[in-house]
Design a protein around this motif. Structure first.
Motif, PDB file in Angstrom:
ATOM      1  N   VAL A 113      13.326 -12.408  -7.684  1.00 10.48           N
ATOM      2  CA  VAL A 113      12.266 -11.530  -8.169  1.00 10.48           C
ATOM      3  C   VAL A 113      12.647 -10.063  -7.998  1.00 10.48           C
ATOM      4  O   VAL A 113      12.094  -9.184  -8.657  1.00 10.48           O
ATOM      5  CB  VAL A 113      10.956 -11.858  -7.421  1.00 10.48           C
ATOM      6  CG1 VAL A 113       9.848 -10.909  -7.808  1.00 10.48           C
ATOM      7  CG2 VAL A 113      10.542 -13.297  -7.703  1.00 10.48           C
ATOM      8  N   GLY A 114      13.582  -9.816  -7.094  1.00  7.62           N
ATOM      9  CA  GLY A 114      13.997  -8.444  -6.874  1.00  7.62           C
ATOM     10  C   GLY A 114      13.156  -7.706  -5.851  1.00  7.62           C
ATOM     11  O   GLY A 114      12.799  -6.547  -6.036  1.00  7.62           O
ATOM     12  N   LEU A 115      12.836  -8.393  -4.765  1.00  8.01           N
ATOM     13  CA  LEU A 115      12.103  -7.747  -3.673  1.00  8.01           C
ATOM     14  C   LEU A 115      12.827  -8.011  -2.353  1.00  8.01           C
ATOM     15  O   LEU A 115      13.158  -9.165  -2.054  1.00  8.01           O
ATOM     16  CB  LEU A 115      10.680  -8.317  -3.560  1.00  8.01           C
ATOM     17  CG  LEU A 115       9.674  -8.041  -4.677  1.00  8.01           C
ATOM     18  CD1 LEU A 115       8.389  -8.822  -4.437  1.00  8.01           C
ATOM     19  CD2 LEU A 115       9.378  -6.543  -4.777  1.00  8.01           C
ATOM     20  N   PRO A 116      13.085  -6.980  -1.561  1.00 10.91           N
ATOM     21  CA  PRO A 116      13.616  -7.215  -0.224  1.00 10.91           C
ATOM     22  C   PRO A 116      12.609  -8.024   0.595  1.00 10.91           C
ATOM     23  O   PRO A 116      11.406  -7.951   0.323  1.00 10.91           O
ATOM     24  CB  PRO A 116      13.780  -5.804   0.363  1.00 10.91           C
ATOM     25  CG  PRO A 116      13.685  -4.867  -0.791  1.00 10.91           C
ATOM     26  CD  PRO A 116      12.892  -5.549  -1.848  1.00 10.91           C
ATOM     27  N   VAL A 117      13.108  -8.754   1.585  1.00 10.84           N
ATOM     28  CA  VAL A 117      12.200  -9.656   2.316  1.00 10.84           C
ATOM     29  C   VAL A 117      12.089  -9.327   3.802  1.00 10.84           C
ATOM     30  O   VAL A 117      13.048  -8.909   4.443  1.00 10.84           O
ATOM     31  CB  VAL A 117      12.632 -11.136   2.151  1.00 10.84           C
ATOM     32  CG1 VAL A 117      12.628 -11.525   0.676  1.00 10.84           C
ATOM     33  CG2 VAL A 117      13.992 -11.405   2.774  1.00 10.84           C
ATOM     34  N   VAL A 118      10.871  -9.520   4.304  1.00 12.11           N
ATOM     35  CA  VAL A 118      10.589  -9.314   5.723  1.00 12.11           C
ATOM     36  C   VAL A 118       9.977 -10.586   6.274  1.00 12.11           C
ATOM     37  O   VAL A 118       9.139 -11.212   5.634  1.00 12.11           O
ATOM     38  CB  VAL A 118       9.653  -8.093   5.935  1.00 12.11           C
ATOM     39  CG1 VAL A 118       8.391  -8.167   5.090  1.00 12.11           C
ATOM     40  CG2 VAL A 118       9.294  -7.920   7.406  1.00 12.11           C
ATOM     41  N   SER A 119      10.432 -10.988   7.485  1.00 13.81           N
ATOM     42  CA  SER A 119       9.953 -12.239   8.057  1.00 13.81           C
ATOM     43  C   SER A 119       9.971 -12.132   9.583  1.00 13.81           C
ATOM     44  O   SER A 119      10.764 -11.382  10.154  1.00 13.81           O
ATOM     45  CB  SER A 119      10.847 -13.393   7.582  1.00 13.81           C
ATOM     46  OG  SER A 119      10.229 -14.634   7.816  1.00 13.81           O
ATOM     47  N   GLU A 120       9.096 -12.895  10.207  1.00 11.33           N
ATOM     48  CA  GLU A 120       8.954 -12.773  11.657  1.00 11.33           C
ATOM     49  C   GLU A 120      10.026 -13.535  12.420  1.00 11.33           C
ATOM     50  O   GLU A 120      10.228 -14.726  12.212  1.00 11.33           O
ATOM     51  CB  GLU A 120       7.564 -13.260  12.103  1.00 11.33           C
ATOM     52  CG  GLU A 120       7.406 -13.191  13.617  1.00 11.33           C
ATOM     53  CD  GLU A 120       6.004 -13.403  14.126  1.00 11.33           C
ATOM     54  OE1 GLU A 120       5.063 -13.514  13.314  1.00 11.33           O
ATOM     55  OE2 GLU A 120       5.837 -13.455  15.364  1.00 11.33           O
ATOM     56  N   ILE A 121      10.658 -12.836  13.356  1.00 13.79           N
ATOM     57  CA  ILE A 121      11.600 -13.449  14.287  1.00 13.79           C
ATOM     58  C   ILE A 121      10.867 -13.697  15.592  1.00 13.79           C
ATOM     59  O   ILE A 121      10.065 -12.870  16.031  1.00 13.79           O
ATOM     60  CB  ILE A 121      12.836 -12.545  14.504  1.00 13.79           C
ATOM     61  CG1 ILE A 121      13.859 -13.240  15.405  1.00 13.79           C
ATOM     62  CG2 ILE A 121      12.461 -11.184  15.081  1.00 13.79           C
ATOM     63  CD1 ILE A 121      15.223 -12.544  15.454  1.00 13.79           C
ATOM     64  N   MET A 122      11.114 -14.849  16.201  1.00 16.62           N
ATOM     65  CA  MET A 122      10.351 -15.170  17.402  1.00 16.62           C
ATOM     66  C   MET A 122      11.179 -15.249  18.672  1.00 16.62           C
ATOM     67  O   MET A 122      10.640 -15.300  19.764  1.00 16.62           O
ATOM     68  CB  MET A 122       9.613 -16.491  17.192  1.00 16.62           C
ATOM     69  CG  MET A 122       8.420 -16.354  16.255  1.00 16.62           C
ATOM     70  SD  MET A 122       7.587 -17.943  16.001  1.00 16.62           S
ATOM     71  CE  MET A 122       7.111 -18.407  17.669  1.00 16.62           C
ATOM     72  N   ASP A 123      12.488 -15.305  18.523  1.00 14.75           N
ATOM     73  CA  ASP A 123      13.296 -15.575  19.705  1.00 14.75           C
ATOM     74  C   ASP A 123      14.666 -14.927  19.549  1.00 14.75           C
ATOM     75  O   ASP A 123      15.207 -14.847  18.432  1.00 14.75           O
ATOM     76  CB  ASP A 123      13.455 -17.094  19.871  1.00 14.75           C
ATOM     77  CG  ASP A 123      14.168 -17.463  21.152  1.00 14.75           C
ATOM     78  OD1 ASP A 123      13.659 -17.134  22.237  1.00 14.75           O
ATOM     79  OD2 ASP A 123      15.265 -18.051  21.068  1.00 14.75           O
ATOM     80  N   THR A 124      15.249 -14.516  20.661  1.00 16.51           N
ATOM     81  CA  THR A 124      16.543 -13.839  20.626  1.00 16.51           C
ATOM     82  C   THR A 124      17.643 -14.686  19.994  1.00 16.51           C
ATOM     83  O   THR A 124      18.577 -14.150  19.404  1.00 16.51           O
ATOM     84  CB  THR A 124      17.001 -13.483  22.053  1.00 16.51           C
ATOM     85  OG1 THR A 124      16.952 -14.671  22.864  1.00 16.51           O
ATOM     86  CG2 THR A 124      16.093 -12.428  22.662  1.00 16.51           C
TER      87      THR A 124
END
Ligand SMILES: C=C(OP(=O)(O)O)C(=O)O
Ligand SMILES: C=C(OP(=O)(O)O)C(=O)O
Ligand SMILES: C=C(OP(=O)(O)O)C(=O)O
Ligand SMILES: C=C(OP(=O)(O)O)C(=O)O
Ligand SMILES: [Mn+2]
Ligand SMILES: [Mn+2]
Ligand SMILES: [Mn+2]
Ligand SMILES: [Mn+2]
Lengths: 330, 330, 330, 330
Positions: free
Chosen positions: B150-161
């Motif tokens: 689609v042409g969108l950068p993505v952000v997502s939650e990281i939970m652990d090192t």
């Protein structure tokens, strides 16, 4: 249960039925309607009568304040100022009335900038008995005089039931403060007075408790109530209180009463007032209550949060632009 | 103490002086500047060196995050999207990645409506171990694929090192969630990763604690941090959390970092999301994070608060109009 | 749904039925019982099988932690120390391990006064990155060495999943801190480790969220969990946190797990620690966690709240007297 | 500034000096001492006079309530009952006076079990106007009558300034409720009445605000004040309010006034009352206020939290045992 009655009907048979039930009930005239509130619901579920137009069983604890029976927004009139209609109404003035010149300076500036109501405390609820307690009746006299001179209706905080007559004499609208948000005797007397009431949310009160406080007013037959969010107590101390925009909207979605936001007290600091005011407008507030002082640093109360007249004028311009996009005039 | 150093100077004599003091110190490259942070302040107050351009003694606990030394607002770049500049950036997407079709539907609608980033949780921090925990790596794969398509950068939650490498592979921006707002090992690793970070305020954290969490990131040399207000825990239960606009502004006044508001999680209910979003924009947020789901009622998490694509489009139009008056594009 | 299975039965037909349902399920060995947890409840309500002894439908969200199926209080063993039994167990030691002598001094005093566990942080979750972060592995070594020397099992805070092996090597009990109260990856790893866990309530977490955090541990097959109340975030700033005795008891009434109270962190000030400790004992706590430092004013963390060894000894005498009346030994 | 004056001295020259300063001041008789409070401090720092015994500059905002000038604990007498002395005083009775038999049943049981005061609300501050509002004057009559019959002084909540005379007629002690914790007119009138006052902490009030509310009473010359902790508003909903034992102790450490704990209202549920009561005693409360009803499930208010007479008797036995160890009688 809320019974909306036919106008000019004969209510005697209904009264008899209510008397024969074990329900409590009260006949009211509100917003041009004849109503009966009865409680608890279960006691009257089966009452039928010629005089009943509609029976409304509210899912909420505050049948009168709820918008289940009254879908049109209520417009509260303070003299010729309409709160809850197309126009966003701004009330401005000092935290406390200190002297005539102070109030006059602010009132003129407020009027010029577009405020429609003049505020100012004559009786101040101060955390410490050693803080300035307000000028009392003399403060109300000043407020009245300046309001008349400048042409702005006035709103001021009442703190005790014994002051009702004094406020009838001087004020156009009663403010009930955050510390009296559950002062039920005061709510009852303010209800009986019939005067327009600006009802602040108690600083430790939930949205439901706030709406129930308003229900106390309406149950006395006084429908001229504006609800005012002014920040709640939370763990956060970067601001004086936490302005609860979400709670304000949650209230608005449940009631026909207009909603006011006071950005000054949650801010606690001048530099936060603009942003909070704009946020409240964007979220849908019908009214704003803003503290303005000719010389904030010298103010006898809330000196850190009061705006200068210049800053207030700037804010009004920003509010006007914002309101415009939202389809509202100021 | 923050020492801003001359570029291309010789730092060896400074290093020696610091080693001889009992202060702790760290050399950093941030925003194109060479810096040394030293602490505690008192240990280095008298250090002078050729290589020092300016020594800044911060009045706050977070010298790097503070805007005392860096007055221009920081612009965080996520691929070609700039957060903190003229444009208000909106990130939209489902609470959780559920399947490819779901993400694709939302991503297209979000893009069409004007969103500039795609969000979606692959790892979900769920209060109950019996709730849907996210698709894991498969979720990140989907997000990446759809984002590219689609042409969108993505952000997502990281939970652990331990997940840093996986996120480097799939995500453009790390989200650190409200439940990890003081997970200091995770903050350190996210700092070391150099990736852009969307740092949520912990649900029980003060503004100061939130800014100090960001300081952990910057002290690892990572200046690509966006602060995200998402509601705090208070007594009020009419909303899921209490969105703290005042706290958000209090943060903004102290930092050069951009500020994001997430209206979805404090709302908890769809019908409150628009108002909270608009309020945040009016108050000055640089970015919004909004949950959108093709079929919210079937969502595997946060089903009551996610917007439909249609409602999101409507909201974007309202945001655009508002941003416009505030001198901002979307 | 919790299925308590017959020992040594054949579970294959049950497994088949579960596989054929759309429910999620997990086989567990807990407290000497064979169990299956399945969810959501509705999917398996009609499953019957030879191997099922009892099926328990919990009214709560945390079937394993709940005392509906296990009415006897769980006793958590840390080496030979039993928590949750007749004896009130006191863990004492410094906030942070600073050096061997410090820990040894405290450990001896603690032991002499009646403490049964030695505490001490090697990894410290500090609000500011500029505060002392703990000695790391060296700290754990010291704690282990002193614990062995003095004859006290040791408990220390783990902050990250990557540290599990290190803690297995040095510690007898894992402490999960208030800032990691909803660090779900850490909870899962701590669950898998099988080690006894002292699970602090998150500072912004409800009682339900705390019990659900414990459910994460039990669902990994680790039943050796002690719940620790350490104060919650409220508007009150006369104390560092608000110790929630009511919440602690509300938890105790719903679970078979032992409950610990940490009076040091909510107090924030030495002079409040005794009263809070005694209150917790009177309310029914099974364990206390108390910070003691040989020279509190010089402590590298939490210096205002740590007790001197003398004050701790006095407190132990007061606790002993109190516990005695309540039918408990120390 | 607090000036403790010599008895029987001539105060005219001091008065003159105070009049010549721009300070505010008030002469008071409190606890057998002649005092002058003056404020703000800076205005009178240099005043010297023959009649001054000691000038005390308080570090706190509440010089009269503070224990800086009065180190001995104040004993408040309600008829022959002494609160704040060796004995722990328990007040018991129904939330609301409902009828004579109800009160009599409870009063007898309470007396038998060791209660020394009878409580019961005749005017009830109810969140909803549709809830039972109390019997009013008739309720006070009943309380008085039963109190006299059984031989227990009575305490009841006053809600409004206009009720002072009525309470003088019927009650031995005024209770000021949590919703009126900052009703300053009521505080002033209660102060002027000279009657013993049980001052509840406002549900959204800090310890400092609570002590300042007490300062309002003392500044009217009324030193007969007992402070009552009854739980504060927090995010936790497992209990009705969060009983703040830490705040209670923080208050006690700063004041000479006795402290009461009300475990009933924070508990909200019967099964939590015992533990909270015992915790408060262990922490050092001088008095307890406990709701007891002959048939709690039928109670017209607070039905879930009231104890049966049997449960109250059991609690009294537990309290007695505990108090004993703490060197206190009941
Ligand atoms: C005292 C005031 O407000 P509040 O009651 O909201 O504190 C005020 O408006 O000046
Ligand atoms: C879990 C989320 O947010 P938060 O960490 O703010 O709860 C989310 O963004 O889906
Ligand atoms: C950091 C500690 O505790 P908490 O996680 O409760 O703050 C500690 O026990 O030292
Ligand atoms: C109403 C009462 O208490 P509070 O004011 O503490 O709610 C009461 O004592 O019945
Ligand atoms: Mn004010
Ligand atoms: Mn979500
Ligand atoms: Mn500590
Ligand atoms: Mn009650």
């Amino acid at each position: 249960m809320l019974l909306i009655l036919k106008q000019n009907a004969n209510y005697s048979s209904l009264k008899e039925k209510l008397n024969n039930s074990s329900a409590s009930y009260k006949f009211l005239d509100l917003y041009g309607k004849k109503l009966v509130v009865t409680w608890p619901d279960t006691y009257v579920e089966n009452i039928k009568d010629e005089s009943i137009e509609i029976a409304v069983k509210s899912k909420r604890q505050f049948p009168l304040v709820s918008n289940e029976w009254k879908k049109d927004p209520t417009i509260v009139k303070v003299k010729d100022v309409e709160i809850g209609g197309d126009r966003l109404v701004v009330a401005a003035g000092p935290c406390a009335v200190e002297d005539e010149e102070q109030v006059l300076t602010v009132a003129k500036a407020a009027k010029r900038a577009g405020a429609k109501l003049l505020r100012g405390g004559a009786l101040k609820p101060r955390t410490s008995p050693y803080s300035f307690q307000g000028l009392g009746e003399r403060g109300l006299e000043i407020l009245r005089k300046v309001g008349d001179q400048v042409g702005l209706p006035v709103v001021s905080e009442i703190m005790d039931t014994r002051q009702i007559d004094m406020f009838k004499k001087y004020a156009d609208m009663l403010q009930i403060g955050a510390r009296n948000g559950q002062n039920f005797d005061l709510l009852k007397e303010a209800g009986k007075s019939g005067m327009p009431v600006l009802l602040k949310r108690g600083l430790g009160n939930t949205v439901d408790e706030w709406l129930l406080a308003a229900e106390y007013l309406l149950l006395e037959g006084n429908g001229n109530v504006v609800l005012c969010e002014r920040g709640i107590r939370t763990f956060e101390k970067a601001t004086r209180f936490t302005m609860d925009i979400g709670g304000m909207i949650a209230a608005k979605l449940q009631t026909h009463l207009p909603i006011c936001a006071d950005p000054s007290h949650p801010a606690g600091k001048r530099e936060l007032v603009h942003s909070l005011a704009l946020a409240a407008v964007a979220a849908g507030a019908d009214m704003l209550l803003i503290e303005v002082h000719p010389n904030p640093e010298k103010a006898l109360s809330d000196s850190e949060q009061q705006l200068t007249p210049d800053s207030f004028e700037l804010l009004m311009n920003r509010i006007r632009a914002l309101a415009n996009v939202l389809g509202r005039k100021v």
